[in-house]
Design a protein around this motif. Sequence first.
Motif, PDB file in Angstrom:
ATOM      1  N   GLN A 147     -17.976   7.456 -41.987  1.00 34.87           N
ATOM      2  CA  GLN A 147     -18.717   7.213 -40.741  1.00 34.87           C
ATOM      3  C   GLN A 147     -19.041   5.733 -40.589  1.00 34.87           C
ATOM      4  OE1 GLN A 147     -21.979   9.931 -41.534  1.00 34.87           O
ATOM      5  NE2 GLN A 147     -21.328  11.265 -39.862  1.00 34.87           N
ATOM      6  N   TRP A 148     -19.463   5.122 -41.678  1.00 35.43           N
ATOM      7  CA  TRP A 148     -19.809   3.693 -41.652  1.00 35.43           C
ATOM      8  C   TRP A 148     -18.589   2.859 -41.269  1.00 35.43           C
ATOM      9  CZ3 TRP A 148     -18.638  -0.329 -45.417  1.00 35.43           C
ATOM     10  CH2 TRP A 148     -19.366  -1.503 -45.227  1.00 35.43           C
ATOM     11  N   LEU A 149     -17.445   3.154 -41.857  1.00 39.60           N
ATOM     12  CA  LEU A 149     -16.232   2.405 -41.532  1.00 39.60           C
ATOM     13  C   LEU A 149     -15.890   2.543 -40.055  1.00 39.60           C
ATOM     14  CD1 LEU A 149     -13.896   3.173 -44.581  1.00 39.60           C
ATOM     15  CD2 LEU A 149     -15.170   1.058 -44.127  1.00 39.60           C
ATOM     16  N   GLN A 150     -16.060   3.736 -39.506  1.00 42.29           N
ATOM     17  CA  GLN A 150     -15.811   3.938 -38.082  1.00 42.29           C
ATOM     18  C   GLN A 150     -16.772   3.102 -37.241  1.00 42.29           C
ATOM     19  OE1 GLN A 150     -15.983   8.049 -36.945  1.00 42.29           O
ATOM     20  NE2 GLN A 150     -13.930   8.517 -37.677  1.00 42.29           N
ATOM     21  N   ASP A 151     -18.043   3.155 -37.590  1.00 44.74           N
ATOM     22  CA  ASP A 151     -19.064   2.501 -36.772  1.00 44.74           C
ATOM     23  C   ASP A 151     -18.931   0.984 -36.765  1.00 44.74           C
ATOM     24  OD1 ASP A 151     -20.112   4.903 -36.027  1.00 44.74           O
ATOM     25  OD2 ASP A 151     -21.798   4.855 -37.424  1.00 44.74           O
ATOM     26  N   ILE A 152     -18.479   0.394 -37.863  1.00 41.89           N
ATOM     27  CA  ILE A 152     -18.362  -1.064 -37.908  1.00 41.89           C
ATOM     28  C   ILE A 152     -16.979  -1.540 -37.457  1.00 41.89           C
ATOM     29  CG2 ILE A 152     -20.090  -1.221 -39.748  1.00 41.89           C
ATOM     30  CD1 ILE A 152     -17.795  -1.849 -41.702  1.00 41.89           C
ATOM     31  N   GLY A 153     -16.101  -0.602 -37.079  1.00 42.02           N
ATOM     32  CA  GLY A 153     -14.757  -0.999 -36.672  1.00 42.02           C
ATOM     33  C   GLY A 153     -14.000  -1.643 -37.815  1.00 42.02           C
ATOM     34  N   ALA A 154     -13.880  -0.907 -38.933  1.00 43.98           N
ATOM     35  CA  ALA A 154     -13.381  -1.469 -40.185  1.00 43.98           C
ATOM     36  C   ALA A 154     -12.008  -2.109 -40.060  1.00 43.98           C
ATOM     37  CB  ALA A 154     -13.344  -0.384 -41.261  1.00 43.98           C
ATOM     38  N   GLU A 155     -11.179  -1.600 -39.137  1.00 44.88           N
ATOM     39  CA  GLU A 155      -9.821  -2.147 -39.015  1.00 44.88           C
ATOM     40  C   GLU A 155      -9.820  -3.600 -38.565  1.00 44.88           C
ATOM     41  OE1 GLU A 155     -10.997  -0.210 -35.177  1.00 44.88           O
ATOM     42  OE2 GLU A 155     -11.030   0.357 -37.296  1.00 44.88           O
ATOM     43  N   SER A 156     -10.911  -4.070 -37.951  1.00 44.94           N
ATOM     44  CA  SER A 156     -10.956  -5.457 -37.495  1.00 44.94           C
ATOM     45  C   SER A 156     -11.960  -6.304 -38.285  1.00 44.94           C
ATOM     46  CB  SER A 156     -11.327  -5.510 -36.001  1.00 44.94           C
ATOM     47  OG  SER A 156     -12.606  -4.955 -35.774  1.00 44.94           O
ATOM     48  N   VAL A 157     -12.550  -5.732 -39.332  1.00 45.44           N
ATOM     49  CA  VAL A 157     -13.520  -6.480 -40.141  1.00 45.44           C
ATOM     50  C   VAL A 157     -12.791  -7.468 -41.044  1.00 45.44           C
ATOM     51  CG1 VAL A 157     -15.209  -6.284 -42.018  1.00 45.44           C
ATOM     52  CG2 VAL A 157     -15.280  -4.680 -40.108  1.00 45.44           C
ATOM     53  N   ASP A 158     -13.306  -8.700 -41.108  1.00 45.32           N
ATOM     54  CA  ASP A 158     -12.828  -9.689 -42.065  1.00 45.32           C
ATOM     55  C   ASP A 158     -13.656  -9.506 -43.336  1.00 45.32           C
ATOM     56  OD1 ASP A 158     -12.139 -11.833 -43.601  1.00 45.32           O
ATOM     57  OD2 ASP A 158     -12.645 -13.371 -42.119  1.00 45.32           O
ATOM     58  N   TRP A 159     -13.083  -8.831 -44.324  1.00 40.36           N
ATOM     59  CA  TRP A 159     -13.840  -8.474 -45.517  1.00 40.36           C
ATOM     60  C   TRP A 159     -14.142  -9.671 -46.409  1.00 40.36           C
ATOM     61  CZ3 TRP A 159     -16.239  -3.995 -45.625  1.00 40.36           C
ATOM     62  CH2 TRP A 159     -15.763  -2.972 -44.801  1.00 40.36           C
ATOM     63  N   SER A 160     -13.534 -10.822 -46.109  1.00 39.80           N
ATOM     64  CA  SER A 160     -13.919 -12.032 -46.851  1.00 39.80           C
ATOM     65  C   SER A 160     -15.291 -12.527 -46.408  1.00 39.80           C
ATOM     66  CB  SER A 160     -12.880 -13.139 -46.641  1.00 39.80           C
ATOM     67  OG  SER A 160     -12.930 -13.649 -45.304  1.00 39.80           O
ATOM     68  N   GLY A 161     -15.830 -11.928 -45.333  1.00 45.65           N
ATOM     69  CA  GLY A 161     -17.169 -12.273 -44.858  1.00 45.65           C
ATOM     70  C   GLY A 161     -18.208 -11.234 -45.219  1.00 45.65           C
ATOM     71  N   VAL A 162     -17.869 -10.364 -46.176  1.00 48.21           N
ATOM     72  CA  VAL A 162     -18.814  -9.367 -46.689  1.00 48.21           C
ATOM     73  C   VAL A 162     -18.912  -9.568 -48.197  1.00 48.21           C
ATOM     74  CG1 VAL A 162     -19.383  -6.907 -46.839  1.00 48.21           C
ATOM     75  CG2 VAL A 162     -18.061  -7.771 -44.883  1.00 48.21           C
ATOM     76  N   TRP A 163     -20.145  -9.708 -48.695  1.00 46.83           N
ATOM     77  CA  TRP A 163     -20.338 -10.028 -50.105  1.00 46.83           C
ATOM     78  C   TRP A 163     -21.326  -9.080 -50.766  1.00 46.83           C
ATOM     79  CZ3 TRP A 163     -20.266 -13.748 -46.286  1.00 46.83           C
ATOM     80  CH2 TRP A 163     -19.249 -14.710 -46.364  1.00 46.83           C
ATOM     81  N   VAL A 164     -21.102  -8.891 -52.069  1.00 43.84           N
ATOM     82  CA  VAL A 164     -22.029  -8.159 -52.928  1.00 43.84           C
ATOM     83  C   VAL A 164     -22.563  -9.138 -53.966  1.00 43.84           C
ATOM     84  CG1 VAL A 164     -22.161  -6.407 -54.758  1.00 43.84           C
ATOM     85  CG2 VAL A 164     -20.988  -5.897 -52.599  1.00 43.84           C
ATOM     86  N   ALA A 165     -23.861  -9.061 -54.248  1.00 39.86           N
ATOM     87  CA  ALA A 165     -24.484  -9.907 -55.265  1.00 39.86           C
ATOM     88  C   ALA A 165     -24.831  -9.055 -56.478  1.00 39.86           C
ATOM     89  CB  ALA A 165     -25.739 -10.580 -54.719  1.00 39.86           C
ATOM     90  N   ALA A 166     -24.410  -9.513 -57.651  1.00 40.12           N
ATOM     91  CA  ALA A 166     -24.741  -8.847 -58.906  1.00 40.12           C
ATOM     92  C   ALA A 166     -25.748  -9.711 -59.666  1.00 40.12           C
ATOM     93  CB  ALA A 166     -23.491  -8.627 -59.749  1.00 40.12           C
ATOM     94  N   LEU A 167     -26.682  -9.055 -60.340  1.00 38.77           N
ATOM     95  CA  LEU A 167     -27.709  -9.732 -61.137  1.00 38.77           C
ATOM     96  C   LEU A 167     -27.562  -9.298 -62.579  1.00 38.77           C
ATOM     97  CD1 LEU A 167     -30.338 -11.434 -61.370  1.00 38.77           C
ATOM     98  CD2 LEU A 167     -31.601  -9.326 -60.834  1.00 38.77           C
ATOM     99  N   ASP A 168     -27.490 -10.271 -63.493  1.00 40.39           N
ATOM    100  CA  ASP A 168     -27.336  -9.958 -64.910  1.00 40.39           C
ATOM    101  C   ASP A 168     -28.397  -8.960 -65.352  1.00 40.39           C
ATOM    102  OD1 ASP A 168     -25.249 -11.707 -65.008  1.00 40.39           O
ATOM    103  OD2 ASP A 168     -26.319 -13.304 -66.066  1.00 40.39           O
ATOM    104  N   GLY A 169     -27.952  -7.895 -66.009  1.00 39.13           N
ATOM    105  CA  GLY A 169     -28.865  -6.889 -66.517  1.00 39.13           C
ATOM    106  C   GLY A 169     -29.242  -5.821 -65.517  1.00 39.13           C
ATOM    107  N   HIS A 170     -28.835  -5.997 -64.244  1.00 35.26           N
ATOM    108  CA  HIS A 170     -29.203  -5.039 -63.207  1.00 35.26           C
ATOM    109  C   HIS A 170     -28.003  -4.505 -62.431  1.00 35.26           C
ATOM    110  CE1 HIS A 170     -33.602  -5.822 -63.385  1.00 35.26           C
ATOM    111  NE2 HIS A 170     -33.198  -6.995 -63.814  1.00 35.26           N
ATOM    112  N   GLY A 171     -26.863  -5.147 -62.535  1.00 27.74           N
ATOM    113  CA  GLY A 171     -25.700  -4.725 -61.771  1.00 27.74           C
ATOM    114  C   GLY A 171     -25.758  -5.215 -60.338  1.00 27.74           C
ATOM    115  N   ASP A 172     -25.129  -4.496 -59.433  1.00 32.69           N
ATOM    116  CA  ASP A 172     -25.058  -4.885 -58.028  1.00 32.69           C
ATOM    117  C   ASP A 172     -26.399  -4.591 -57.347  1.00 32.69           C
ATOM    118  OD1 ASP A 172     -22.363  -5.620 -58.314  1.00 32.69           O
ATOM    119  OD2 ASP A 172     -21.726  -3.547 -57.987  1.00 32.69           O
TER     120      ASP A 172
END
Length: 315
Positions: A203-228
């Motif tokens: 559902q999320w992929l549909q709502d954000i129009g995933a086919e046109s998303v530039d995924w290089s502009g989406v980031w995840v931050a990980a913290l040592d000892g805590h994961g993502d």
Amino acid sequence: MALPDGMTVRPATGADAAAVCALLNRVDEIETGQPGTDLDEVEQELAHPELDLARDSWLLHDPDGRLVGYGLVRDRSGGERIDLDQYLLPDQLAGGLHLFDLMEARAVELARRNGAERAVLHLLLNTEPTTDTGSMRARGWRHVRRHHALRREVSPHADPVPAPPAGVRLRDCAAEADRRVAHRLIQQTFAAHYDFKPRDYPQWLQDIGAESVDWSGVWVAALDGHGDVAVLRTGQRPPATAWAYNIGVLPEARGRGIGGHLLRHFFADAAVRGLPTAALGVDTGNTTGAMALYLGHGMELQFAVDTWALELPTA
């Protein structure tokens, strides 16, 4: 409200995307001073698989055939909550009220289909809209929330890529596995926010129009000892503006400077991409300190948007 003489209403089709986009941008220009709608957004909206255009959309034309209004009803909840959109040029009150008649009736029908005892309608409007809010109040609509759109000019000189806080690492979401992590973090970090609607991954992929998303502009931050622990989802909106759709940090990781780092990273990435402006929206009732963070980093109010609500019985 009867349709004024000479005016016509019909459902939208995919072929109407350019005309609808032009109308939305004209309304944007009147309300905010600049266009804010991209044709791709409209095309994706009209092609959404869960939208029945023949029953959920309306185009209002004046006697000269000019498109002067657009209405859309969306059932995203599967329950009582139904979302409405209405865009109307000035001096089209009677036609706009006719659209309200059609949209409200369809919203009640959708909520009834979902088994709800009432329909809870929500509509977003600029704080100085082309739609007549006095007439809305007379229909029972009430103002329930306000969001601010904030902006800031950016440049490579003023916004270099920031060094991360100790133990924090960013990675983009080019990989499918990381896109799923971004989705999970958005669901978790925004779960307590006003008007948040949980969505599964498809559902999320549909709502954000995933086919046109530039995924290089989406980031995840990980913290040592805590994961993502945090996520930043960005994109581009007209005119040449970088837009942060989501900046979210898990509660257990807050207070470590991660949110500020993601914001500065957003500014730097926008500048690297050659965009002169970075912007985002924030709920004025947000209790996480987001507003203070954004203002403290030089962002300024561009315009404000109000949420209006109406409750109607389905029986």
